[in-house]
Design a protein around this motif. Structure first.
Motif, PDB file in Angstrom:
ATOM      1  N   ILE A  13       0.840  -1.128  -0.093  1.00 31.63           N
ATOM      2  CA  ILE A  13      -0.018   0.114  -0.114  1.00 31.63           C
ATOM      3  C   ILE A  13       0.861   1.152  -0.013  1.00 31.63           C
ATOM      4  O   ILE A  13       1.694   1.311   1.078  1.00 31.63           O
ATOM      5  CB  ILE A  13      -0.940  -0.045   1.261  1.00 31.63           C
ATOM      6  CG1 ILE A  13      -1.756  -1.205   1.364  1.00 31.63           C
ATOM      7  CG2 ILE A  13      -1.802   1.304   1.351  1.00 31.63           C
ATOM      8  CD1 ILE A  13      -2.732  -1.426   2.357  1.00 31.63           C
ATOM      9  N   LEU A  14       0.704   2.238  -0.711  1.00 26.74           N
ATOM     10  CA  LEU A  14       1.200   3.374  -1.077  1.00 26.74           C
ATOM     11  C   LEU A  14       0.338   4.618  -0.769  1.00 26.74           C
ATOM     12  O   LEU A  14      -0.706   4.712  -1.122  1.00 26.74           O
ATOM     13  CB  LEU A  14       1.869   3.583  -2.365  1.00 26.74           C
ATOM     14  CG  LEU A  14       3.016   2.630  -3.018  1.00 26.74           C
ATOM     15  CD1 LEU A  14       3.374   2.870  -4.290  1.00 26.74           C
ATOM     16  CD2 LEU A  14       4.022   2.477  -1.879  1.00 26.74           C
ATOM     17  N   HIS A  15       0.807   5.532   0.148  1.00 26.92           N
ATOM     18  CA  HIS A  15       0.093   6.678   0.449  1.00 26.92           C
ATOM     19  C   HIS A  15       0.081   7.799  -0.612  1.00 26.92           C
ATOM     20  O   HIS A  15       0.929   7.835  -1.731  1.00 26.92           O
ATOM     21  CB  HIS A  15       0.791   7.359   1.796  1.00 26.92           C
ATOM     22  CG  HIS A  15       2.105   7.826   1.739  1.00 26.92           C
ATOM     23  ND1 HIS A  15       2.501   8.818   1.040  1.00 26.92           N
ATOM     24  CD2 HIS A  15       3.439   6.934   2.053  1.00 26.92           C
ATOM     25  CE1 HIS A  15       3.666   8.867   1.059  1.00 26.92           C
ATOM     26  NE2 HIS A  15       4.442   7.855   1.591  1.00 26.92           N
TER      27      HIS A  15
ATOM     28  N   SER B 244       2.127   9.289   4.617  1.00 25.08           N
ATOM     29  CA  SER B 244       3.141   8.375   5.048  1.00 25.08           C
ATOM     30  C   SER B 244       2.591   7.073   5.372  1.00 25.08           C
ATOM     31  O   SER B 244       1.204   6.868   5.045  1.00 25.08           O
ATOM     32  CB  SER B 244       3.691   8.648   6.588  1.00 25.08           C
ATOM     33  OG  SER B 244       2.933   8.792   7.573  1.00 25.08           O
ATOM     34  N   ALA B 245       3.367   5.812   5.479  1.00 25.00           N
ATOM     35  CA  ALA B 245       2.866   4.499   5.571  1.00 25.00           C
ATOM     36  C   ALA B 245       1.531   4.571   6.931  1.00 25.00           C
ATOM     37  O   ALA B 245       0.811   4.039   7.005  1.00 25.00           O
ATOM     38  CB  ALA B 245       3.735   3.488   6.141  1.00 25.00           C
TER      39      ALA B 245
ATOM     40  N   VAL C 294       4.216   1.468   2.939  1.00 28.77           N
ATOM     41  CA  VAL C 294       5.296   2.042   2.438  1.00 28.77           C
ATOM     42  C   VAL C 294       5.526   3.452   2.623  1.00 28.77           C
ATOM     43  O   VAL C 294       4.479   4.108   2.341  1.00 28.77           O
ATOM     44  CB  VAL C 294       5.549   1.523   0.948  1.00 28.77           C
ATOM     45  CG1 VAL C 294       6.827   2.184   0.627  1.00 28.77           C
ATOM     46  CG2 VAL C 294       5.573   0.044   0.715  1.00 28.77           C
ATOM     47  N   ASP C 295       6.619   3.949   3.212  1.00 29.43           N
ATOM     48  CA  ASP C 295       6.940   5.421   3.035  1.00 29.43           C
ATOM     49  C   ASP C 295       7.340   5.644   1.577  1.00 29.43           C
ATOM     50  O   ASP C 295       8.574   5.355   1.153  1.00 29.43           O
ATOM     51  CB  ASP C 295       7.670   6.044   4.085  1.00 29.43           C
ATOM     52  CG  ASP C 295       7.028   6.031   5.318  1.00 29.43           C
ATOM     53  OD1 ASP C 295       5.969   6.272   5.527  1.00 29.43           O
ATOM     54  OD2 ASP C 295       7.710   5.995   6.360  1.00 29.43           O
ATOM     55  N   GLN C 296       6.983   6.486   0.658  1.00 32.79           N
ATOM     56  CA  GLN C 296       7.457   6.625  -0.557  1.00 32.79           C
ATOM     57  C   GLN C 296       8.698   7.754  -0.246  1.00 32.79           C
ATOM     58  O   GLN C 296       8.809   8.322   0.571  1.00 32.79           O
ATOM     59  CB  GLN C 296       6.623   7.427  -1.507  1.00 32.79           C
ATOM     60  CG  GLN C 296       5.531   6.470  -2.012  1.00 32.79           C
ATOM     61  CD  GLN C 296       4.383   6.627  -3.194  1.00 32.79           C
ATOM     62  OE1 GLN C 296       5.203   6.390  -4.153  1.00 32.79           O
ATOM     63  NE2 GLN C 296       3.528   7.339  -2.963  1.00 32.79           N
TER      64      GLN C 296
ATOM     65  N   TRP D  62      11.048  18.838   9.213  1.00 36.28           N
ATOM     66  CA  TRP D  62      10.184  18.412   8.299  1.00 36.28           C
ATOM     67  C   TRP D  62      10.520  16.642   8.034  1.00 36.28           C
ATOM     68  O   TRP D  62      11.824  16.580   7.790  1.00 36.28           O
ATOM     69  CB  TRP D  62       9.729  18.965   6.908  1.00 36.28           C
ATOM     70  CG  TRP D  62       9.198  20.164   7.311  1.00 36.28           C
ATOM     71  CD1 TRP D  62       9.713  21.346   6.939  1.00 36.28           C
ATOM     72  CD2 TRP D  62       7.812  20.421   7.711  1.00 36.28           C
ATOM     73  NE1 TRP D  62       8.774  22.400   7.258  1.00 36.28           N
ATOM     74  CE2 TRP D  62       7.464  21.718   7.868  1.00 36.28           C
ATOM     75  CE3 TRP D  62       6.748  19.494   7.969  1.00 36.28           C
ATOM     76  CZ2 TRP D  62       6.258  22.407   8.081  1.00 36.28           C
ATOM     77  CZ3 TRP D  62       5.702  19.907   8.387  1.00 36.28           C
ATOM     78  CH2 TRP D  62       5.178  21.262   8.537  1.00 36.28           C
ATOM     79  N   LYS D  63       9.537  15.765   8.138  1.00 38.98           N
ATOM     80  CA  LYS D  63      10.208  14.578   7.611  1.00 38.98           C
ATOM     81  C   LYS D  63       9.760  14.380   6.025  1.00 38.98           C
ATOM     82  O   LYS D  63      10.425  13.439   5.353  1.00 38.98           O
ATOM     83  CB  LYS D  63       9.006  13.354   8.282  1.00 38.98           C
ATOM     84  CG  LYS D  63       9.246  13.466   9.897  1.00 38.98           C
ATOM     85  CD  LYS D  63       8.200  12.553  10.384  1.00 38.98           C
ATOM     86  CE  LYS D  63       8.720  11.127  10.433  1.00 38.98           C
ATOM     87  NZ  LYS D  63       7.906  10.187  11.365  1.00 38.98           N
ATOM     88  N   ILE D  64       8.869  15.088   5.360  1.00 40.12           N
ATOM     89  CA  ILE D  64       8.915  15.160   3.990  1.00 40.12           C
ATOM     90  C   ILE D  64      10.032  16.130   3.462  1.00 40.12           C
ATOM     91  O   ILE D  64      10.614  17.029   4.172  1.00 40.12           O
ATOM     92  CB  ILE D  64       7.322  15.934   3.650  1.00 40.12           C
ATOM     93  CG1 ILE D  64       7.405  17.201   4.225  1.00 40.12           C
ATOM     94  CG2 ILE D  64       6.342  14.905   4.025  1.00 40.12           C
ATOM     95  CD1 ILE D  64       6.203  17.911   3.767  1.00 40.12           C
TER      96      ILE D  64
END
Length: 253
Positions: A16-18, A23-24, A43-45, A170-172
């Motif tokens: 599964i992708l967000h 995020s996951a 999954v985190d892309q 930021w995590k992004i």
């Protein structure tokens, strides 16, 4: 790229992708139910969550990231599901590597080009001085000047994490996402259709999958169907999780 992922459950693999800014973690409530029947990979892309960051960001490399994950996990073929940006990633993957996909689920996105529509969100996120704020409330107060909806702000601020010094970061990859935001709307196309069963799952109150999209969907995914989740918008898995779970189970059955 070695993506961060969370693995849970038993059975055939379901990856599964967000979507953008996600995020996951966005799929945990869904996973708690589906893990009874499937081995889930949430999954985190790239440029999101706890996955690595890179200036190289497009659907080609995101599909290649997914292939690397499957190779590392020795997954010959899997069920794939992606929401929004993640939906475009799994479409691109299925068209490029059809032998790796048993069935495909695309949540509230079509293969067509989408014009830019995230500018206000990006303005708000970039207005937050993450190296100076003292609390999440500080960040929320600033973001509220751009985005009134508290639920959207709470979702976006899930990407605000703590750094080693106890401050915020930021995590992004906000810089790359801001500079290359146009790639999120890029069209997914191919001369070779994906023939395995495919489900396009839209939100009844969303305009992301329109009547005019059906011809492209049928051309690229000839063995596909389209359903709409009642009383749901673009964030259908958050708004109507029980209906999404029931629909996914019935399709993968």
């Amino acid at each position: 790229m070695k993506l961060n992922y969370k693995k849970t459950g038993t059975g055939e693999p379901l990856i599964i992708l967000h979507g953008l800014f996600g995020s996951a973690d966005n799929w945990f409530s869904i996973a708690k139910e589906l893990e009874k029947d499937y081995t889930l990979y949430l999954v985190d892309q790239r440029n999101h969550g706890d996955s690595p960051q890179s200036e190289d960001w497009n659907y080609k490399v995101m599909a290649e990231d997914l292939m690397e994950l499957m190779d590392d996990q020795k997954i010959d073929a899997a069920y794939l599901m992606g929401h929004s940006m993640g939906g475009k990633t799994v479409m691109a993957f299925a068209l490029q590597f059809p032998e790796k996909v048993k069935k495909l689920i695309v949540a509230d996105i079509a293969p067509r080009y989408y014009p830019l529509h995230h500018q206000v969100i990006l303005e708000g996120l970039n207005a937050i001085p993450v190296d100076k704020i003292k609390s999440r409330k500080d960040a929320d107060d600033i973001l509220a000047g751009y985005i009134r909806n508290m639920g959207i702000r709470q979702f976006l601020l899930k990407s605000l994490g703590r750094n080693e010094k106890g401050g915020f970061e930021w995590k992004i990859n906000l810089k790359t996402i801001t500079e290359k935001i146009e790639i999120v709307g890029e069209e997914i196309d191919s001369d070779h259709p994906f023939d395995n069963p495919t489900l396009f799952m839209g939100g009844e109150n969303s305009d992301y999958i329109q009547e005019s999209d059906k011809a492209d969907i049928a051309r690229l995914f000839p063995n596909s169907s389209i359903i709409y989740i009642k009383n749901a918008g673009h964030w259908l898995h958050a708004e109507q999780p029980a209906s999404v779970i029931e629909t996914v189970r019935a399709f993968l059955g």
